[in-house]
Design an enzyme around this catalytic site. Structure first.
Site, PDB file in Angstrom:
ATOM      1  N   HIS A   1      -6.410  -6.323  -1.464  1.00  0.00           N
ATOM      2  CA  HIS A   1      -5.317  -5.428  -1.084  1.00  0.00           C
ATOM      3  C   HIS A   1      -4.337  -6.090  -0.120  1.00  0.00           C
ATOM      4  O   HIS A   1      -3.132  -5.893  -0.221  1.00  0.00           O
ATOM      5  CB  HIS A   1      -5.908  -4.170  -0.437  1.00  0.00           C
ATOM      6  CG  HIS A   1      -4.959  -3.040  -0.289  1.00  0.00           C
ATOM      7  ND1 HIS A   1      -4.497  -2.302  -1.360  1.00  0.00           N
ATOM      8  CD2 HIS A   1      -4.379  -2.498   0.811  1.00  0.00           C
ATOM      9  CE1 HIS A   1      -3.679  -1.352  -0.920  1.00  0.00           C
ATOM     10  NE2 HIS A   1      -3.591  -1.450   0.389  1.00  0.00           N
TER      11      HIS A   1
ATOM     12  N   ASP B   1      -8.204  -5.869  -5.973  1.00  0.00           N
ATOM     13  CA  ASP B   1      -8.018  -4.578  -5.310  1.00  0.00           C
ATOM     14  C   ASP B   1      -8.379  -3.452  -6.275  1.00  0.00           C
ATOM     15  O   ASP B   1      -7.836  -3.366  -7.374  1.00  0.00           O
ATOM     16  CB  ASP B   1      -6.561  -4.440  -4.857  1.00  0.00           C
ATOM     17  CG  ASP B   1      -6.298  -3.132  -4.138  1.00  0.00           C
ATOM     18  OD1 ASP B   1      -7.267  -2.440  -3.772  1.00  0.00           O
ATOM     19  OD2 ASP B   1      -5.114  -2.802  -3.929  1.00  0.00           O
TER      20      ASP B   1
ATOM     21  N   SER C   1       0.822  -1.199   0.000  1.00  0.00           N
ATOM     22  CA  SER C   1       0.000   0.000   0.000  1.00  0.00           C
ATOM     23  C   SER C   1       0.870   1.270   0.000  1.00  0.00           C
ATOM     24  O   SER C   1       1.652   1.471  -0.918  1.00  0.00           O
ATOM     25  CB  SER C   1      -0.954  -0.042   1.200  1.00  0.00           C
ATOM     26  OG  SER C   1      -2.004   0.880   1.033  1.00  0.00           O
TER      27      SER C   1
END
Length: 457
Positions: free
Chosen positions: A417, A360, A181
């Site tokens: 994610h 994601d 991320s």
């Protein structure tokens, strides 16, 4: 009042193995960390000797190393956010033990269970709360919290050097920096910083960087923010009218980036994501299959226990938060700044893995491929021409892998994610094969180009 307190103390004494926490809607029973789940080492790595600001870490030695410890690779994990604790990665994703929840007698029980897909099977594994002010890390003054990636790299370099100094065997072990991320910026930042510093240091004082891996990363925001509408549209989540509206919002964010209005650009990106959320009605953009969001709050609940804090060697006075709003606010203007140039430098001097969970919508496959195509690297054309191969684990589809030279790209099937949470064993196979140059993750020069897939046993 005194009578109630006495009863509570007696109750806690009788249930010495449980820590009870009550909220308006939940009553928690928190089991202590079993001895076998304790880190090999944990504590603080100082980044400022004057103010004593320090980063909190937990280290788990390899469970089944296939070489001597002096040669066994060490993985460093950095969480994103900005401002989210790497204890999320530790206790919810890729650490050797995960927090799990169960219900009983109107009480929610939290405890640790072994993770079959832990990344410390073959390698040492370090989780660092970065930057200072995040998780259990200590920022003595707010002014010390990094506001850009150069400052992030500087602090991480000091922390890594301090970690390596803890054991003479650490100095010779290859180090791979990984994260997901917003660590799509942290990982390149520290990798870039290490290589630049190493060039000015004698061999014995260098950090033995062997590669970097980024999962579902935000790395080149000006490119990535332009992909949300297309990704959602071709996933069947929005119609053409909504796509046009979303593209208009994306263009505003891009325009603000181009004029250097960093705070405005960050706010504009937030509007894009909120608009996409409202259009789709999804439980989370982090995985558009999910009917409920990731339960990362379980880690925050578990690490609120005083007994757990002490067992980990954390500062017990810190009120643990999975993600720090303060750190997020301080890095607000950094969010839309690109570190693509750092990745371009890294891929010329070490190996790089970029991986994404297939589902994601925030920092997924489409957004990563978009900025990869714009990389300034002599090998990018050959990489783009390389075959994307089917990747299997135990004869089942695990995803797809594309590799040329020092750059590897993996799409992990049936994941969002938080790839290690969704595909624990497959993520373990991925990182092990990449680090050890095995199967589809081996350098193209030594892989049979005609092989259609690799089945990891």
């Amino acid at each position: 009042m005194e009578s109630t307190s006495a009863k509570l103390l007696l109750f806690l004494f009788i249930l010495s193995h449980y820590y009870l926490q009550a909220t308006s809607s939940r009553v928690l029973s928190i089991s202590p960390i079993p001895n076998e789940a304790l880190p090999t080492r944990s504590g603080y790595l100082q980044v400022n000797s004057t103010t004593k600001s320090a980063m909190f870490y937990t280290f788990y030695e390899a469970k089944e190393p296939n070489s001597s410890l002096s040669e066994t690779p060490i993985l460093i994990w950095l969480q994103g956010g900005p401002g989210c604790s790497s204890m999320l990665g530790n206790f919810y994703e890729l650490g050797p033990w995960r927090v799990v929840s169960s219900q009983g007698h109107n009480v929610e029980h939290l405890k640790l269970e072994p993770n079959s897909g832990s990344w410390n099977r073959l390698f040492g594994l370090v989780f660092i709360d970065n930057p200072i002010g995040t998780g259990f890390s200590v920022a003595t003054t707010t002014e010390e919290i990094p506001r850009d990636q150069h400052a992030v790299g500087k602090h991480l370099f000091k922390a890594i050097k301090a970690f390596v100094a803890l054991d003479s065997l650490f100095k010779t072990r290859p180090i791979f920096v990984t994260g997901e991320s917003y660590a799509g910026k942290y990982v390149p930042a520290i990798g870039y910083y290490i290589l630049k510093r190493n060039a000015r240091l004698p061999k014995g004082n260098q950090v033995n960087l062997a590669g970097v891996a980024i999962g579902n990363g935000l790395t080149d925001p000006i490119t990535q923010v332009a992909t949300h509408a297309m990704s959602a549209y071709f996933s069947g989540l929005i119609n053409e009218k909504q796509k046009t509206r979303l593209e208009e919002a994306q263009d505003k964010a891009i325009g603000l980036i181009k004029v250097g209005n960093w705070s405005g650009a960050t706010n504009a990106r937030t509007k894009v994501l909120n608009l996409l959320q409202n259009m789709t009605g999804l439980a989370t953009l982090y995985d558009f299959r999910r009917l409920v969001a990731y339960e990362d709050y379980l880690v925050e609940d578990y690490l609120s226990s005083m007994e757990v804090k002490k067992a980990l060697g954390a500062n017990a006075s810190i009120a643990f938060e999975v993600c720090s709003d303060k750190v997020g606010d301080i890095l607000h203007e950094d969010v839309m700044k690109s570190v693509k140039y750092m990745v371009e430098f890294l891929v010329k001097h070490t190996k790089v893995l970029l991986y994404q969970g297939q589902f994601d919508l925030r920092d997924g496959v489409v957004s990563t491929e978009a900025w990869m195509k714009k990389m300034k690297w002599d090998g990018i054309e050959k990489f783009l021409e390389a075959d994307r191969k089917v990747w299997k684990v135990k004869e089942k589809l695990a995803g797809y892998v594309q590799i040329w030279g020092s750059l590897s790209h993996a799409i992990v099937s049936n994941a969002g994610h938080l790839v290690p949470t969704d595909q624990a064993v497959n993520s373990q196979v991925m990182i092990e094969d990449w680090v050890l140059d095995r199967g589809l993750f081996a350098n193209k020069e030594i892989v049979d180009p005609s092989a259609p897939s690799y089945d990891s046993k």
